[in-house]
Write a protein that holds these residues in place. Sequence first.
Motif, PDB file in Angstrom:
ATOM      1  N   LEU A  63      30.471  48.604  52.214  1.00 30.86           N
ATOM      2  CA  LEU A  63      31.607  48.038  52.924  1.00 30.86           C
ATOM      3  C   LEU A  63      32.495  49.124  53.512  1.00 30.86           C
ATOM      4  O   LEU A  63      32.649  50.201  52.928  1.00 30.86           O
ATOM      5  CB  LEU A  63      32.437  47.154  51.987  1.00 30.86           C
ATOM      6  N   SER A  64      33.093  48.825  54.651  1.00 28.37           N
ATOM      7  CA  SER A  64      34.075  49.728  55.243  1.00 28.37           C
ATOM      8  C   SER A  64      35.353  49.678  54.406  1.00 28.37           C
ATOM      9  O   SER A  64      35.556  48.758  53.609  1.00 28.37           O
ATOM     10  CB  SER A  64      34.369  49.295  56.678  1.00 28.37           C
ATOM     11  N   PRO A  65      36.253  50.664  54.561  1.00 31.23           N
ATOM     12  CA  PRO A  65      37.503  50.660  53.785  1.00 31.23           C
ATOM     13  C   PRO A  65      38.325  49.378  53.967  1.00 31.23           C
ATOM     14  O   PRO A  65      38.977  48.915  53.029  1.00 31.23           O
ATOM     15  CB  PRO A  65      38.256  51.883  54.325  1.00 31.23           C
ATOM     16  N   CYS A  66      38.277  48.774  55.164  1.00 33.95           N
ATOM     17  CA  CYS A  66      39.029  47.537  55.401  1.00 33.95           C
ATOM     18  C   CYS A  66      38.296  46.303  54.882  1.00 33.95           C
ATOM     19  O   CYS A  66      38.855  45.198  54.889  1.00 33.95           O
ATOM     20  CB  CYS A  66      39.329  47.373  56.883  1.00 33.95           C
ATOM     21  N   LYS A  67      37.049  46.478  54.445  1.00 34.65           N
ATOM     22  CA  LYS A  67      36.198  45.423  53.877  1.00 34.65           C
ATOM     23  C   LYS A  67      35.808  44.343  54.889  1.00 34.65           C
ATOM     24  O   LYS A  67      35.301  43.294  54.521  1.00 34.65           O
ATOM     25  CB  LYS A  67      36.853  44.778  52.646  1.00 34.65           C
ATOM     26  N   GLN A  68      36.012  44.626  56.174  1.00 30.42           N
ATOM     27  CA  GLN A  68      35.622  43.652  57.196  1.00 30.42           C
ATOM     28  C   GLN A  68      34.237  43.941  57.768  1.00 30.42           C
ATOM     29  O   GLN A  68      33.668  43.089  58.447  1.00 30.42           O
ATOM     30  CB  GLN A  68      36.647  43.621  58.325  1.00 30.42           C
ATOM     31  N   GLU A  69      33.696  45.126  57.508  1.00 32.41           N
ATOM     32  CA  GLU A  69      32.368  45.476  57.991  1.00 32.41           C
ATOM     33  C   GLU A  69      31.451  45.773  56.809  1.00 32.41           C
ATOM     34  O   GLU A  69      31.819  46.509  55.889  1.00 32.41           O
ATOM     35  CB  GLU A  69      32.412  46.691  58.914  1.00 32.41           C
ATOM     36  N   ALA A  70      30.263  45.175  56.856  1.00 33.55           N
ATOM     37  CA  ALA A  70      29.244  45.424  55.844  1.00 33.55           C
ATOM     38  C   ALA A  70      28.036  46.041  56.541  1.00 33.55           C
ATOM     39  O   ALA A  70      27.541  45.480  57.528  1.00 33.55           O
ATOM     40  CB  ALA A  70      28.843  44.130  55.148  1.00 33.55           C
ATOM     41  N   THR A  71      27.583  47.186  56.044  1.00 32.78           N
ATOM     42  CA  THR A  71      26.466  47.895  56.663  1.00 32.78           C
ATOM     43  C   THR A  71      25.334  48.017  55.655  1.00 32.78           C
ATOM     44  O   THR A  71      25.532  48.504  54.537  1.00 32.78           O
ATOM     45  CB  THR A  71      26.889  49.296  57.143  1.00 32.78           C
TER      46      THR A  71
END
Length: 257
Positions: A63-71
């Motif tokens: 997850l990105s630091p903002c938790k809006q993107e999952a890779t």
Amino acid sequence: GAVTLPSGDKTTADRPPFSSSAFLPLAVPTSSRLAVTLNSPPVSPGDSRSHWSTVHRSLHFLLSPCKQEATRSPTELSSDGVRAEIGVKSGLHVWEVVWRPEHRGTHAVVGISRQDCPLQSSGYNVLVGADSQSWGWELKTNQLWHGGAKTAQTPLLIPERVLLVLDADAGTLGFVVNGSFLGVAFKDLPRDVELFPAVSSVRGGACIRLRYMNGDPPSLMALCGLSIRQNLGQKRLKHMDKLPLPPFLQRCLASSH
């Protein structure tokens, strides 16, 4: 159960990729409730309902630091899923999922799951929709999945932005593409249990962004504004200032247009 999405007309393949015109023949009318929700300003981008869960995810999803993107990490022979941090039990809700077509691979699924839907398995498979606890739309093949069974559709070129429309009160799930509501894809979803947006992927490097857009219940003012605009019609909207309404209501109508 699954409801077959429209498969489109025979000329769809001749149209430019991702053109909104390809989806216009598939659109169905929206209820006033959904129309208000879709036309209301989105909530703040930082809303916690836009977060992927740090707990309910395959370890192959970062997850990105903002938790809006999952890779998804490059991992062979693995199918991986992730759910939203916050689910809903009631109301009408709309989320945006952004998933670039070149990052989809062979099994790119968006949908809704209960809290105990599997989030990792061996091999390359559909996860969201592979059991009775989840309902998924496979974007590459335009297949609907639930309970491990698929409903085949005519393949469509699905753009990167898809809206999930969950009516937890009615127990239905549908999708909006390029401004066209494609109707109910799934019905008979369980009532009064927490339901979460979810995705599953098999492609290394797939980056999937989640954003909660809006939900109801809409305000009475918003419903009244929609009714007034519909009765005026598109050609007369610019004459709203001539309506015998107080200035406050005039401003509300203008700002919601």
